[in-house]
Design an enzyme around this catalytic site. Structure first.
Site, PDB file in Angstrom:
ATOM      1  N   GLU A  15      -4.006   3.357  -8.841  1.00 12.88           N
ATOM      2  CA  GLU A  15      -5.316   3.945  -8.562  1.00 12.88           C
ATOM      3  C   GLU A  15      -5.455   5.297  -9.255  1.00 12.88           C
ATOM      4  O   GLU A  15      -4.591   6.176  -9.080  1.00 12.88           O
ATOM      5  CB  GLU A  15      -5.543   4.140  -7.059  1.00 12.88           C
ATOM      6  CG  GLU A  15      -6.935   4.712  -6.754  1.00 12.88           C
ATOM      7  CD  GLU A  15      -7.229   4.914  -5.285  1.00 12.88           C
ATOM      8  OE1 GLU A  15      -8.216   5.615  -4.982  1.00 12.88           O
ATOM      9  OE2 GLU A  15      -6.463   4.390  -4.432  1.00 12.88           O
ATOM     10  N   HIS A  17       0.835  -1.203   0.000  1.00 13.52           N
ATOM     11  CA  HIS A  17       0.000   0.000   0.000  1.00 13.52           C
ATOM     12  C   HIS A  17       0.871   1.254   0.000  1.00 13.52           C
ATOM     13  O   HIS A  17       1.529   1.536   1.011  1.00 13.52           O
ATOM     14  CB  HIS A  17      -0.894  -0.045   1.236  1.00 13.52           C
ATOM     15  CG  HIS A  17      -1.897   1.054   1.321  1.00 13.52           C
ATOM     16  ND1 HIS A  17      -1.948   1.920   2.388  1.00 13.52           N
ATOM     17  CD2 HIS A  17      -2.874   1.437   0.473  1.00 13.52           C
ATOM     18  CE1 HIS A  17      -2.940   2.777   2.192  1.00 13.52           C
ATOM     19  NE2 HIS A  17      -3.513   2.510   1.033  1.00 13.52           N
ATOM     20  N   ARG A  18       0.910   1.953  -1.121  1.00 13.39           N
ATOM     21  CA  ARG A  18       1.768   3.131  -1.314  1.00 13.39           C
ATOM     22  C   ARG A  18       3.247   2.754  -1.175  1.00 13.39           C
ATOM     23  O   ARG A  18       4.092   3.575  -0.794  1.00 13.39           O
ATOM     24  CB  ARG A  18       1.405   4.259  -0.341  1.00 13.39           C
ATOM     25  CG  ARG A  18      -0.088   4.588  -0.319  1.00 13.39           C
ATOM     26  CD  ARG A  18      -0.465   5.605   0.721  1.00 13.39           C
ATOM     27  NE  ARG A  18      -1.909   5.646   0.925  1.00 13.39           N
ATOM     28  CZ  ARG A  18      -2.519   6.360   1.884  1.00 13.39           C
ATOM     29  NH1 ARG A  18      -1.810   7.115   2.702  1.00 13.39           N
ATOM     30  NH2 ARG A  18      -3.830   6.336   2.028  1.00 13.39           N
ATOM     31  N   ASP A  27      -0.934   5.579  -6.134  1.00 10.23           N
ATOM     32  CA  ASP A  27      -2.039   6.515  -6.351  1.00 10.23           C
ATOM     33  C   ASP A  27      -1.526   7.562  -7.331  1.00 10.23           C
ATOM     34  O   ASP A  27      -0.420   8.072  -7.145  1.00 10.23           O
ATOM     35  CB  ASP A  27      -2.425   7.202  -5.034  1.00 10.23           C
ATOM     36  CG  ASP A  27      -2.823   6.211  -3.947  1.00 10.23           C
ATOM     37  OD1 ASP A  27      -2.118   6.155  -2.911  1.00 10.23           O
ATOM     38  OD2 ASP A  27      -3.796   5.488  -4.155  1.00 10.23           O
ATOM     39  N   GLN A  76      -7.204   0.388 -10.405  1.00  3.26           N
ATOM     40  CA  GLN A  76      -8.230   0.451  -9.373  1.00  3.26           C
ATOM     41  C   GLN A  76      -8.752   1.882  -9.261  1.00  3.26           C
ATOM     42  O   GLN A  76      -8.037   2.839  -9.583  1.00  3.26           O
ATOM     43  CB  GLN A  76      -7.621   0.043  -8.027  1.00  3.26           C
ATOM     44  CG  GLN A  76      -6.340   0.810  -7.729  1.00  3.26           C
ATOM     45  CD  GLN A  76      -5.830   0.769  -6.337  1.00  3.26           C
ATOM     46  OE1 GLN A  76      -6.561   0.593  -5.367  1.00  3.26           O
ATOM     47  NE2 GLN A  76      -4.545   1.014  -6.213  1.00  3.26           N
ATOM     48  N   GLU A 107       1.478  -0.653  -4.877  1.00  3.23           N
ATOM     49  CA  GLU A 107       0.277   0.154  -5.074  1.00  3.23           C
ATOM     50  C   GLU A 107       0.650   1.619  -5.266  1.00  3.23           C
ATOM     51  O   GLU A 107       1.437   2.165  -4.509  1.00  3.23           O
ATOM     52  CB  GLU A 107      -0.676   0.011  -3.894  1.00  3.23           C
ATOM     53  CG  GLU A 107      -2.076   0.538  -4.213  1.00  3.23           C
ATOM     54  CD  GLU A 107      -2.483   1.753  -3.399  1.00  3.23           C
ATOM     55  OE1 GLU A 107      -3.525   2.345  -3.747  1.00  3.23           O
ATOM     56  OE2 GLU A 107      -1.765   2.140  -2.453  1.00  3.23           O
ATOM     57  N   HIS A 159      -0.752  10.381  -2.930  1.00  5.22           N
ATOM     58  CA  HIS A 159      -2.096   9.968  -2.499  1.00  5.22           C
ATOM     59  C   HIS A 159      -3.074  11.132  -2.448  1.00  5.22           C
ATOM     60  O   HIS A 159      -4.151  11.078  -3.022  1.00  5.22           O
ATOM     61  CB  HIS A 159      -2.032   9.310  -1.120  1.00  5.22           C
ATOM     62  CG  HIS A 159      -3.392   8.925  -0.593  1.00  5.22           C
ATOM     63  ND1 HIS A 159      -4.166   9.787   0.166  1.00  5.22           N
ATOM     64  CD2 HIS A 159      -4.109   7.804  -0.762  1.00  5.22           C
ATOM     65  CE1 HIS A 159      -5.311   9.194   0.454  1.00  5.22           C
ATOM     66  NE2 HIS A 159      -5.316   7.990  -0.108  1.00  5.22           N
TER      67      HIS A 159
HETATM   68  O1  G3P Z   1      -6.297   1.787  -3.059  1.00  2.80           O
HETATM   69  C1  G3P Z   1      -6.739   1.011  -2.053  1.00  2.80           C
HETATM   70  C2  G3P Z   1      -6.786   1.823  -0.842  1.00  2.80           C
HETATM   71  O2  G3P Z   1      -5.543   2.316  -0.772  1.00  2.80           O
HETATM   72  C3  G3P Z   1      -7.799   2.925  -0.976  1.00  2.80           C
HETATM   73  O3  G3P Z   1      -7.647   3.893  -0.089  1.00  2.80           O
HETATM   74  O4  G3P Z   1      -7.157   6.194   0.429  1.00  2.80           O
HETATM   75  O5  G3P Z   1      -5.408   4.483   0.712  1.00  2.80           O
HETATM   76  O6  G3P Z   1      -6.052   5.193  -1.528  1.00  2.80           O
HETATM   77  P1  G3P Z   1      -6.496   4.989  -0.123  1.00  2.80           P
HETATM   78 CA    CA Z   2      -4.906   3.821  -3.045  1.00  2.00          CA
END
Ligand code: G3P
Ligand code: CA
Length: 314
Positions: free
Chosen positions: A156, A47-48, A76, A188, A74, A89
């Site tokens: 994302e 995540h990130r 954004d 995503q 991941e 993000h």
């Molecule tokens: O992308 C999955 C999850 O990360 C969504 O929430 O705010 O962390 O991008 P966020």
């Molecule tokens: Ca995300």
């Protein structure tokens, strides 16, 4: 010689089509392999990047995620004022840089001048490192130049309303780099329209419809942020089928303020409608075990090593 020329040119044509066929077969195999991995193995989605240990969306977080064996990094993405795809993000700069204001109002040069690492040392002294200070914001171009097809990207599209050209720019870039054909990307979004547009641009890209469940104003029920589905308790097969039309899975939050918003029946029903379930953001080992027991197909985590350890225990 004159008789030989037509023979040579038809042989060359044959060779050409054989080569094309070979690369098309290789592409089909790579895409098929990606789909099999998505369906048969629990995906560790950093995540990130490994953002529990290093500033999110920096080389430090991505390199660590890769070293920890994450299946996907991941990302954004937003866009700079001059059209560059930026890994960040938030819509604004204040939380993760020493800059101010919307990302979209800054040129690449302005964004590149920012410090995207010092904030992490203040926020997470346990994992702070002097080297993080001065870390740079990154473009998608740079990230792909560095890792190429050695990693898989879980990208994302953030606030597509701010960037109507984002879907087209992103898909064109990924195709040009051969990352769709190599089965190296998932896209995503919380925006159904963004995913439907991507699906129209290239139906080979696996898509995940993100979902955010939180209490309704009266607190009586849960509602989904963008209204893609009703509350988990009221979601129907028809609701899931709308998503299955363009996406391969759903990405729901697991908790809202510490309280679970999805359960085993949500995952079961999604599977019954041919949808994978990738839940976010899971950093606690017990929660990881819980979601894996319920059949989750992938988890977003800031600590990819922790999830790898849990998978090794399963
Ligand atoms: O992308 C999955 C999850 O990360 C969504 O929430 O705010 O962390 O991008 P966020
Ligand atoms: Ca995300």
């Amino acid at each position: 010689m004159s008789t030989l020329r037509p023979v040579l040119s038809s042989m060359l044509a044959l060779l050409g089509s054989a080569t094309l066929l070979a690369s098309m077969t290789a592409q089909a195999d790579a895409l098929e392999q990606q789909r099999q991995d998505l369906h048969n193995n629990v995906q560790v989605i950093a995540h990130r990047g490994a953002s529990g240990y290093a500033p999110e969306h920096t080389w430090y977080a991505y390199d660590k995620a890769r070293a920890m064996g994450a299946d996907y990094i991941e990302l954004d993405v937003h866009m700079s004022a001059d059209g560059h795809l930026m890994a960040i993000h938030d819509t604004t700069l204040e939380r993760t840089t020493d800059g101010q204001g919307p990302v979209k109002e800054h040129s690449l040069d302005e964004l590149k001048a920012l410090d995207a690492g010092s904030w992490f040392n203040k926020a997470h002294p346990k994992y702070a490192k002097a080297t993080y200070a001065g870390a740079k914001m990154l473009t998608l171009d740079q990230i792909i130049d560095r890792y190429g097809q050695d990693v898989r990207y879980y990208i994302e599209t953030k606030s597509p309303k701010d960037y109507p050209e984002l879907q087209d720019a992103l898909v064109s870039k990924l195709e040009a780099e051969g990352l769709v054909q190599s089965g190296s990307v998932v896209i995503q979004s919380f925006s159904q329209a963004s995913l439907q547009e991507v699906h129209g641009l290239n139906p080979n890209i696996p898509l995940i419809q993100l979902l955010w469940y939180s209490p309704s104003e009266d607190g009586d029920t849960l509602e989904e942020w963008t209204g893609v589905t009703p509350s988990p308790a009221n979601i129907s097969d028809a609701d899931f089928q709308v998503i299955a039309d363009y996406a391969d899975g759903v990405g729901p939050n697991y908790l809202y303020e510490g309280e679970p918003v999805i359960d085993a029946s949500f995952i079961e029903q999604a599977h019954a409608n041919d949808l994978l379930v990738h839940s976010y953001t899971i950093n606690d080992k017990d929660q990881m075990h819980q979601l894996l027991d319920w059949g989750a197909d992938g988890l977003f985590t800031n600590f990819p090593d922790r999830l790898k350890a849990v998978l090794a225990e399963e």
